[in-house]
Design an enzyme around this catalytic site. Structure first.
Site, PDB file in Angstrom:
ATOM      1  N   LYS A  98       5.416  -1.773  -2.582  1.00  0.00           N
ATOM      2  CA  LYS A  98       4.649  -1.895  -3.742  1.00  0.00           C
ATOM      3  C   LYS A  98       5.441  -2.234  -4.896  1.00  0.00           C
ATOM      4  O   LYS A  98       6.070  -1.113  -5.304  1.00  0.00           O
ATOM      5  CB  LYS A  98       3.662  -0.852  -3.941  1.00  0.00           C
ATOM      6  N   ASP A 131       3.702  -6.003  -1.203  1.00  0.00           N
ATOM      7  CA  ASP A 131       2.200  -5.667  -1.192  1.00  0.00           C
ATOM      8  C   ASP A 131       1.674  -6.551  -2.421  1.00  0.00           C
ATOM      9  O   ASP A 131       2.308  -6.613  -3.531  1.00  0.00           O
ATOM     10  CB  ASP A 131       1.946  -4.313  -1.288  1.00  0.00           C
ATOM     11  N   MET A 132       0.187  -6.912  -2.114  1.00  0.00           N
ATOM     12  CA  MET A 132      -0.281  -7.271  -3.513  1.00  0.00           C
ATOM     13  C   MET A 132      -1.205  -6.121  -3.873  1.00  0.00           C
ATOM     14  O   MET A 132      -2.082  -5.620  -2.923  1.00  0.00           O
ATOM     15  CB  MET A 132      -1.085  -8.614  -3.445  1.00  0.00           C
ATOM     16  N   ARG A 181       1.750 -13.114   3.898  1.00  0.00           N
ATOM     17  CA  ARG A 181       0.749 -12.252   4.875  1.00  0.00           C
ATOM     18  C   ARG A 181      -0.506 -12.150   3.914  1.00  0.00           C
ATOM     19  O   ARG A 181      -0.660 -11.903   2.816  1.00  0.00           O
ATOM     20  CB  ARG A 181       1.275 -10.465   4.596  1.00  0.00           C
ATOM     21  N   LYS A 184      -7.671  -9.489   3.238  1.00  0.00           N
ATOM     22  CA  LYS A 184      -8.920  -9.811   2.420  1.00  0.00           C
ATOM     23  C   LYS A 184      -9.004  -9.183   1.055  1.00  0.00           C
ATOM     24  O   LYS A 184      -9.251 -10.017   0.337  1.00  0.00           O
ATOM     25  CB  LYS A 184     -10.043  -9.040   3.256  1.00  0.00           C
TER      26      LYS A 184
HETATM   27  C1  LIG Z   1      -0.779  -5.167   7.784  1.00  0.00           C
HETATM   28  C2  LIG Z   1      -1.579  -5.126   6.606  1.00  0.00           C
HETATM   29  C3  LIG Z   1      -1.275  -5.044   5.011  1.00  0.00           C
HETATM   30  C4  LIG Z   1      -2.109  -4.981   4.416  1.00  0.00           C
HETATM   31  N1  LIG Z   1      -1.653  -5.225   2.828  1.00  0.00           N
HETATM   32  C5  LIG Z   1      -2.280  -5.236   1.872  1.00  0.00           C
HETATM   33  C6  LIG Z   1      -2.039  -5.503   0.449  1.00  0.00           C
HETATM   34  O1  LIG Z   1      -0.734  -5.721   0.194  1.00  0.00           O
HETATM   35  N2  LIG Z   1      -2.938  -5.440  -0.493  1.00  0.00           N
HETATM   36  C7  LIG Z   1      -4.301  -5.360  -0.263  1.00  0.00           C
HETATM   37  O2  LIG Z   1      -5.069  -5.812  -1.332  1.00  0.00           O
HETATM   38  N3  LIG Z   1      -4.731  -5.134   1.013  1.00  0.00           N
HETATM   39  C8  LIG Z   1      -3.697  -4.960   1.914  1.00  0.00           C
HETATM   40  N4  LIG Z   1      -4.404  -4.549   3.213  1.00  0.00           N
HETATM   41  C9  LIG Z   1      -5.768  -4.180   3.418  1.00  0.00           C
HETATM   42  C10 LIG Z   1      -6.734  -5.534   3.420  1.00  0.00           C
HETATM   43  O3  LIG Z   1      -7.063  -6.202   1.989  1.00  0.00           O
HETATM   44  C11 LIG Z   1      -8.109  -5.010   4.025  1.00  0.00           C
HETATM   45  O4  LIG Z   1      -8.640  -3.997   2.923  1.00  0.00           O
HETATM   46  C12 LIG Z   1      -8.286  -4.284   5.230  1.00  0.00           C
HETATM   47  O5  LIG Z   1      -7.311  -4.856   6.305  1.00  0.00           O
HETATM   48  C13 LIG Z   1      -9.736  -4.344   5.731  1.00  0.00           C
HETATM   49  O6  LIG Z   1     -10.047  -5.649   6.050  1.00  0.00           O
HETATM   50  P1  LIG Z   1     -10.290  -6.291   7.470  1.00  0.00           P
HETATM   51  O7  LIG Z   1      -9.394  -7.736   7.091  1.00  0.00           O
HETATM   52  O8  LIG Z   1      -9.691  -5.496   8.694  1.00  0.00           O
HETATM   53  O9  LIG Z   1     -11.786  -6.843   7.619  1.00  0.00           O
HETATM   54  P2  LIG Z   1     -12.882  -5.791   7.483  1.00  0.00           P
HETATM   55  O10 LIG Z   1     -14.095  -6.789   7.426  1.00  0.00           O
HETATM   56  O11 LIG Z   1     -12.767  -4.891   6.399  1.00  0.00           O
HETATM   57  O12 LIG Z   1     -12.998  -4.882   8.763  1.00  0.00           O
HETATM   58  C14 LIG Z   1     -13.137  -5.797   9.971  1.00  0.00           C
HETATM   59  C15 LIG Z   1     -13.340  -4.632  11.097  1.00  0.00           C
HETATM   60  O13 LIG Z   1     -12.075  -3.927  11.305  1.00  0.00           O
HETATM   61  C16 LIG Z   1     -12.302  -2.652  11.472  1.00  0.00           C
HETATM   62  N5  LIG Z   1     -11.581  -1.918  10.326  1.00  0.00           N
HETATM   63  C17 LIG Z   1     -11.543  -2.506   9.129  1.00  0.00           C
HETATM   64  N6  LIG Z   1     -10.903  -1.379   8.303  1.00  0.00           N
HETATM   65  C18 LIG Z   1     -10.857  -0.175   8.846  1.00  0.00           C
HETATM   66  C19 LIG Z   1     -10.779   1.061   8.552  1.00  0.00           C
HETATM   67  N7  LIG Z   1     -10.103   1.186   7.236  1.00  0.00           N
HETATM   68  N8  LIG Z   1     -10.835   1.963   9.552  1.00  0.00           N
HETATM   69  C20 LIG Z   1     -11.569   1.798  10.773  1.00  0.00           C
HETATM   70  N9  LIG Z   1     -11.773   0.348  11.213  1.00  0.00           N
HETATM   71  C21 LIG Z   1     -11.486  -0.443  10.258  1.00  0.00           C
HETATM   72  C22 LIG Z   1     -13.772  -2.360  11.137  1.00  0.00           C
HETATM   73  O14 LIG Z   1     -14.167  -2.337  12.845  1.00  0.00           O
HETATM   74  C23 LIG Z   1     -14.289  -3.461  10.665  1.00  0.00           C
HETATM   75  O15 LIG Z   1     -15.746  -3.770  11.113  1.00  0.00           O
HETATM   76  C24 LIG Z   1      -3.494  -4.764   4.264  1.00  0.00           C
HETATM   77  C25 LIG Z   1      -4.091  -4.855   5.629  1.00  0.00           C
HETATM   78  C26 LIG Z   1      -3.179  -4.821   6.887  1.00  0.00           C
HETATM   79  C27 LIG Z   1      -3.784  -4.807   8.082  1.00  0.00           C
END
Ligand SMILES: Cc1cc2nc3c(=O)[nH]c(=O)nc-3n(C[C@H](O)[C@H](O)[C@H](O)COP(=O)(O)OP(=O)(O)OC[C@H]3O[C@@H](n4cnc5c(N)ncnc54)[C@H](O)[C@@H]3O)c2cc1C
Length: 309
Positions: A98, A131-132, A181, A184
């Site tokens: 970050k 990271d963003m 990368r 969401k």
């Molecule tokens: C490798 C990686 C790097 C990331 N880097 C960044 C970044 O640099 N900046 C940034 O803003 N965000 C980052 N994120 C976080 C991202 O923005 C989301 O907030 C996070 O991944 C949850 O969104 P989702 O795509 O999994 O979908 P969602 O719709 O939130 O989740 C889909 C399903 O996944 C499961 N799930 C999701 N989150 C969780 C949890 N916390 N605990 C348990 N189950 C869960 C649940 O079953 C949920 O129904 C990163 C995520 C990953 C995986």
């Protein structure tokens, strides 16, 4: 759901909560579901186990918004040592940083200097991911990414599908060999900059995924990581890739340690590149609150740990 999300995102910004909550053993136990431990060694050991299952890793040391230069330098030194350990152990692993942890709030130049030290230390083939963070950092993060990328090809950037601007950012970043990368987005954002409705974020994610898998993007040899745990979205992306006859090596999936473990393994078994981001460190409170915001049902794990304490 939206209220819970806002609540946990507000907690993530509260120093008062951070001070208190991290002392409770039941909270520490609950967070361990997403973190193999607080030390780099804990993360490295977890990565060795994952490597046996054909899952590569990305390490990130938790921390953000550092306002002391020596602390930002110490974080940088820490990443240099982690890169050395990755090499010594022969791990298929990269790091993700970050910029506010490298001193961005002090000055972009300090963050840039620290970033470049890490990139230079990484093996040229190993990407250093940026990271963003929250939307007020996007412009400066992209500026520093572009500067770094013009000198060091082994630099990757995270972009967030909840921001309206991301399709244009992708277009402007397209260059041979660039690494992105797609996530969401994890921060509290105003409806003026980000889609307020989850269904719109999901749809935009898929639209951006197709943009990243398009012929023009692929002809540039870009590396695309879809960082999501959303099984429906993952299936849609795979369906699209198959309909376009893309190979399993055309892109990768990244997930967080401890989330959707079965899916991580299944993707690896099916031949897709499955990568797990392992976070570690003592400054886990804001990061953990963002994990609770993503899935308020995680609070039950906290409560279960409280009851069994
Ligand atoms: C490798 C990686 C790097 C990331 N880097 C960044 C970044 O640099 N900046 C940034 O803003 N965000 C980052 N994120 C976080 C991202 O923005 C989301 O907030 C996070 O991944 C949850 O969104 P989702 O795509 O999994 O979908 P969602 O719709 O939130 O989740 C889909 C399903 O996944 C499961 N799930 C999701 N989150 C969780 C949890 N916390 N605990 C348990 N189950 C869960 C649940 O079953 C949920 O129904 C990163 C995520 C990953 C995986």
């Amino acid at each position: 759901m939206a209220i819970m999300r806002s609540f946990f995102l507000a907690c993530s910004q509260s120093a008062w909560m951070r001070e208190r909550a991290t002392h409770y053993r039941f909270v520490r136990r609950a967070v361990s579901r997403f973190m193999p431990g607080e030390t780099a060694q804990d993360a490295l050991s977890a990565a060795q186990q994952l490597q046996k299952l054909s899952i590569a890793t990305v390490f990130t040391r938790l921390g953000e918004n550092i306002t002391d230069r020596s602390e930002a330098n110490a974080v940088t030194e820490h990443y240099l040592q982690v890169l050395d350990r990755i090499r010594e152990l022969g791990l298929a692993a990269e790091v993700s940083v970050k910029l506010t942890q490298l001193g961005l709030d002090l000055s972009p130049e300090i963050a840039f200097e620290n970033l470049v030290r890490i990139i230079q230390h990484a093996d040229g083939a190993s990407i250093v991911w940026i990271d963003m963070e929250a939307s007020n950092y996007v412009d400066v993060t992209l500026d520093l990414y572009r500067r770094a990328r013009s000198q060091y090809p082994n630099t990757g950037i995270c972009l967030q599908a909840y921001l309206y601007r991301t399709a244009k950012d992708i277009e402007s970043l397209m260059a041979p060999g660039f690494a992105i990368r797609l996530v969401k987005g994890a921060y509290m954002e105003a409806p003026g900059v980000a889609f307020p409705r989850k269904s719109d974020v999901d749809e935009n994610y898929f639209k951006l995924a197709r943009q990243l898998l398009s012929d023009p993007a692929r002809s540039l040899g870009i590396r695309t990581a879809f960082a999501t745990h959303d099984i429906n979205l993952i299936r849609r992306i795979i369906g699209y890739a198959e309909s376009e006859k893309l190979s399993t090596s055309s892109f990768e999936f990244q997930m967080l340690y401890g989330i959707q473990r079965e899916e991580q393994l299944r993707l690896a078994r099916e031949g897709w590149k499955s990568i797990v981001l392992i976070a570690y460190g003592s400054y886990w409170f804001p990061w953990y609150m963002r994990r609770l915001a993503e899935r308020p049902a995680n609070v039950f794990f906290v409560l279960r740990n409280l009851l069994s304490a």
